[in-house]
Design a protein around this motif. Structure first.
Motif, short mmCIF file in Angstrom:
data_model
loop_
_atom_site.label_atom_id
_atom_site.label_comp_id
_atom_site.label_asym_id
_atom_site.label_seq_id
_atom_site.Cartn_x
_atom_site.Cartn_y
_atom_site.Cartn_z
N VAL A 395 -34.42 4.57 -26.52
CA VAL A 395 -33.45 4.87 -25.48
C VAL A 395 -33.62 3.88 -24.35
N THR A 396 -32.56 3.14 -24.03
CA THR A 396 -32.56 2.24 -22.89
C THR A 396 -31.33 2.55 -22.04
N ASN A 397 -31.22 1.86 -20.92
CA ASN A 397 -30.11 2.13 -20.02
C ASN A 397 -28.77 1.94 -20.71
N GLN A 398 -27.98 2.99 -20.73
CA GLN A 398 -26.62 2.98 -21.27
C GLN A 398 -26.55 2.71 -22.77
N LYS A 399 -27.71 2.86 -23.49
CA LYS A 399 -27.67 2.57 -24.93
C LYS A 399 -28.80 3.27 -25.67
N ILE A 400 -28.50 3.70 -26.88
CA ILE A 400 -29.49 4.25 -27.80
C ILE A 400 -29.48 3.39 -29.06
N ASP A 401 -30.64 2.81 -29.40
CA ASP A 401 -30.76 1.94 -30.56
C ASP A 401 -31.33 2.70 -31.75
N PHE A 402 -30.71 2.49 -32.92
CA PHE A 402 -31.19 3.07 -34.17
C PHE A 402 -31.83 1.94 -34.99
N ASN A 403 -33.14 1.97 -35.11
CA ASN A 403 -33.85 0.91 -35.82
C ASN A 403 -34.46 1.46 -37.11
N ASN A 404 -33.87 1.10 -38.22
CA ASN A 404 -34.39 1.48 -39.54
C ASN A 404 -34.59 2.99 -39.66
N ILE A 405 -33.55 3.72 -39.32
CA ILE A 405 -33.57 5.16 -39.49
C ILE A 405 -33.36 5.48 -40.97
N GLN A 406 -34.26 6.27 -41.54
CA GLN A 406 -34.10 6.67 -42.94
C GLN A 406 -33.03 7.74 -43.06
N VAL A 407 -32.16 7.58 -44.03
CA VAL A 407 -31.10 8.54 -44.25
C VAL A 407 -31.03 8.87 -45.75
N PHE A 408 -30.79 10.15 -46.07
CA PHE A 408 -30.68 10.61 -47.47
C PHE A 408 -29.38 11.39 -47.61
N ASP A 409 -28.68 11.16 -48.72
CA ASP A 409 -27.48 11.96 -48.96
C ASP A 409 -27.86 13.31 -49.54
N SER A 410 -26.88 14.11 -49.88
CA SER A 410 -27.15 15.47 -50.34
C SER A 410 -27.84 15.51 -51.70
N GLU A 411 -27.86 14.36 -52.42
CA GLU A 411 -28.52 14.30 -53.71
C GLU A 411 -29.87 13.58 -53.62
N GLY A 412 -30.32 13.26 -52.38
CA GLY A 412 -31.63 12.65 -52.19
C GLY A 412 -31.66 11.15 -52.28
N ASN A 413 -30.50 10.50 -52.42
CA ASN A 413 -30.46 9.05 -52.49
C ASN A 413 -30.70 8.45 -51.10
N PRO A 414 -31.57 7.41 -51.00
CA PRO A 414 -31.95 6.89 -49.68
C PRO A 414 -31.02 5.80 -49.17
N GLY A 415 -31.11 5.59 -47.84
CA GLY A 415 -30.41 4.50 -47.18
C GLY A 415 -31.11 4.20 -45.86
N ILE A 416 -30.70 3.12 -45.21
CA ILE A 416 -31.27 2.73 -43.92
C ILE A 416 -30.13 2.56 -42.91
N VAL A 417 -30.31 3.14 -41.74
CA VAL A 417 -29.31 3.04 -40.69
C VAL A 417 -29.86 2.19 -39.55
N THR A 418 -29.08 1.22 -39.10
CA THR A 418 -29.38 0.44 -37.88
C THR A 418 -28.12 0.40 -37.03
N GLY A 419 -28.31 0.08 -35.77
CA GLY A 419 -27.15 -0.01 -34.87
C GLY A 419 -27.46 0.58 -33.52
N ASN A 420 -26.40 0.92 -32.80
CA ASN A 420 -26.60 1.48 -31.47
C ASN A 420 -25.40 2.33 -31.04
N LEU A 421 -25.67 3.11 -30.03
CA LEU A 421 -24.65 3.94 -29.39
C LEU A 421 -24.64 3.55 -27.91
N GLU A 422 -23.53 2.97 -27.43
CA GLU A 422 -23.43 2.56 -26.04
C GLU A 422 -22.51 3.51 -25.28
N PHE A 423 -22.79 3.65 -23.98
CA PHE A 423 -21.98 4.57 -23.16
C PHE A 423 -22.05 4.12 -21.71
N GLU A 424 -21.17 4.69 -20.93
CA GLU A 424 -21.10 4.40 -19.50
C GLU A 424 -21.05 5.70 -18.74
#
Length: 452
Positions: A395-424
């Protein structure tokens, strides 16, 4: 050089204890005085002397004195006057003598939280070291806000010091259609102390009491007690229904005047506290004034059983409108974030852990820290897919960074999420998210989900 003595001479006949200097009559050849005051461009000067004060141009105050008859007739119009974020508009003032009395009246508009009150009235009379005052207001749209309060006061001189005593008579006040009663109470004021006794503001079992003395005596204190107060009344003043709260307040605020050092401390609890439909357990708010720092030390936390899901400690500087807080998050319900994810997701589940510093200007604070996702899951509404997530968000000013967040679908298959959420200012959200996956469930819609 004529106006001030004229005012003092008139008031000395009405409030002789307060205005005991009876100037000589300087109006030997002219016993009548007319005055007219009009304010123009005063706001060019006030920033240097009273930075937060502002008064509108074309504000006027006019009147007439007749010293032979000791009469006064005065009126004024002020389009607006403000101090900081507090603003009074359409202010009218009038005062006139009637034999040995001064009758006065003022009316104005003023917003209180999100309720725009109009035609608030303060009127009364001054006579022989006494004052009677009426406070009236009425506001009705979807809800009624009204009040009619009367006070009676007197002035005496004791040990060369002017003292004032006021009695607040029993009255009723309506807040959002609920009628609250005020008991008869007493206020005594001097240069040494302020004493309040018997003040009670109540609605059934909800009670606000004020009793005590604030003075230079270390043993004196003014105590404000709150019992069984329903927080639903605060929702009338919260702009968004998304942030509505529930709970029952109990606690106290104690005020002290340690020699040359004002001080206060408080302990407020809200049982069964709910915010944005999230059950938080019991909320605790502890605070105390630190005269050395000229700041408020705060300790704010929620407790469910032995766990404190949210624990916020730090300092608030009221004069500078600055805060510096540290938030510890321990198994807090992730559904608290649903206010920000509801535009694209639903059925948010799981918990949060982490530490976040909140600092800077109160009206637009910065954040810095991290939040760990624990057994978090949500449904992406457009895709009708549920995903499980774990990992750390910075969490930084006006932004939340997603760094290598592990994600699984409903059948257990894996994935990796990166990116950010910016706001004012915690709105105007912008998402920038990339998902890296293989053999991953990305669409789980049915024919009924297709509008075509």
């Amino acid at each position: 050089n004529q106006l001030q003595p004229a005012i003092t001479k008139t008031l000395s006949k009405i409030l002789p204890t307060v205005f005991n200097d009876n100037p000589k009559n300087i109006f030997q050849n002219n016993e009548k005085v007319h005055f007219a005051i009009e304010i123009k461009n005063l706001n060019k000067l006030t920033p240097a002397f009273i930075p937060k004060f502002s008064i509108s141009n074309n504000s006027k105050l006019t009147g007439d004195f007749n010293l032979a008859k000791n009469t006064l007739n005065m009126s004024g119009d002020i389009p607006f006057i403000s101090y900081g974020t507090n603003k009074i508009s359409n202010l009218t003032i009038s005062a006139q003598t009637d034999q040995d009395k001064v009758l006065f009246n003022s009316e104005f508009d003023m917003p209180v939280f999100n309720v725009a009150f109009k035609d608030i009235s303060i009127s009364g009379e001054l006579h022989n070291d006494s004052i009677i005052t009426h406070y009236k207001w009425f506001k009705k749209d979807s809800l009624v806000y009204a009040g009619n309060i009367k006070t009676v006061g007197s002035f005496i001189k004791k040990n060369a010091q002017v003292q004032a005593s006021f009695t607040m008579l029993p009255s009723d006040v309506t807040i959002a259609d609920s009628v609250w009663s005020m008991s008869k109470s007493f206020i005594n004021m001097s240069s040494e102390a302020i004493a309040i006794s018997g003040f009670s503001f109540h609605n059934n079992s909800q009670i606000l009491n004020i009793d005590g003395i604030i003075s230079k005596n270390n043993s004196d204190s003014l105590l404000v007690n709150v019992s069984n107060f329903d927080t639903k009344y605060f929702n009338k003043f919260i702009k968004s229904k998304d942030y509505e709260i529930k709970g029952i307040l109990n606690g106290y605020i104690a005020l002290f005047q340690i020699p040359n050092n004002f001080h206060f401390q408080s302990k407020i609890t809200a049982s069964d506290f709910v915010i944005a439909n999230n059950e938080m357990g019991t909320l605790f708010l502890l605070s105390a004034w630190d005269n050395t720092k000229q700041a408020v030390d705060v300790d704010f936390y929620t407790q469910k059983g032995k766990i404190k899901p949210i624990n916020i400690t730090g300092v608030i500087y009221p004069e500078d409108e600055i805060l510096d807080l540290n938030a510890e998050i321990n198994n807090a319900n992730v559904n608290l974030l649903s206010l920000y994810t509801k535009i694209f997701a639903s059925d948010l589940k799981g918990y949060l852990n982490g530490q976040v510093r909140i600092f800077g200007k109160i009206n637009n604070p910065e954040m810095q820290g991290y939040v760990d996702l624990k057994k978090v899951s949500l449904v992406i509404d457009y895709l009708k897919t549920r995903y499980n997530l774990s990992g750390r968000c910075n969490v930084t000013n006006q932004k939340i960074d997603f760094n290598n967040i592990q994600v699984f679908d409903s059948e257990g298959n894996p994935g990796i999420v990166t990116g950010n959420l910016e706001f004012e200012k915690y709105k105007n959200f912008t998402y920038n998210i990339v998902v890296d996956f293989k053999n991953f469930m990305v669409l789980n819609t049915k024919a009924s989900d297709n509008n075509y």
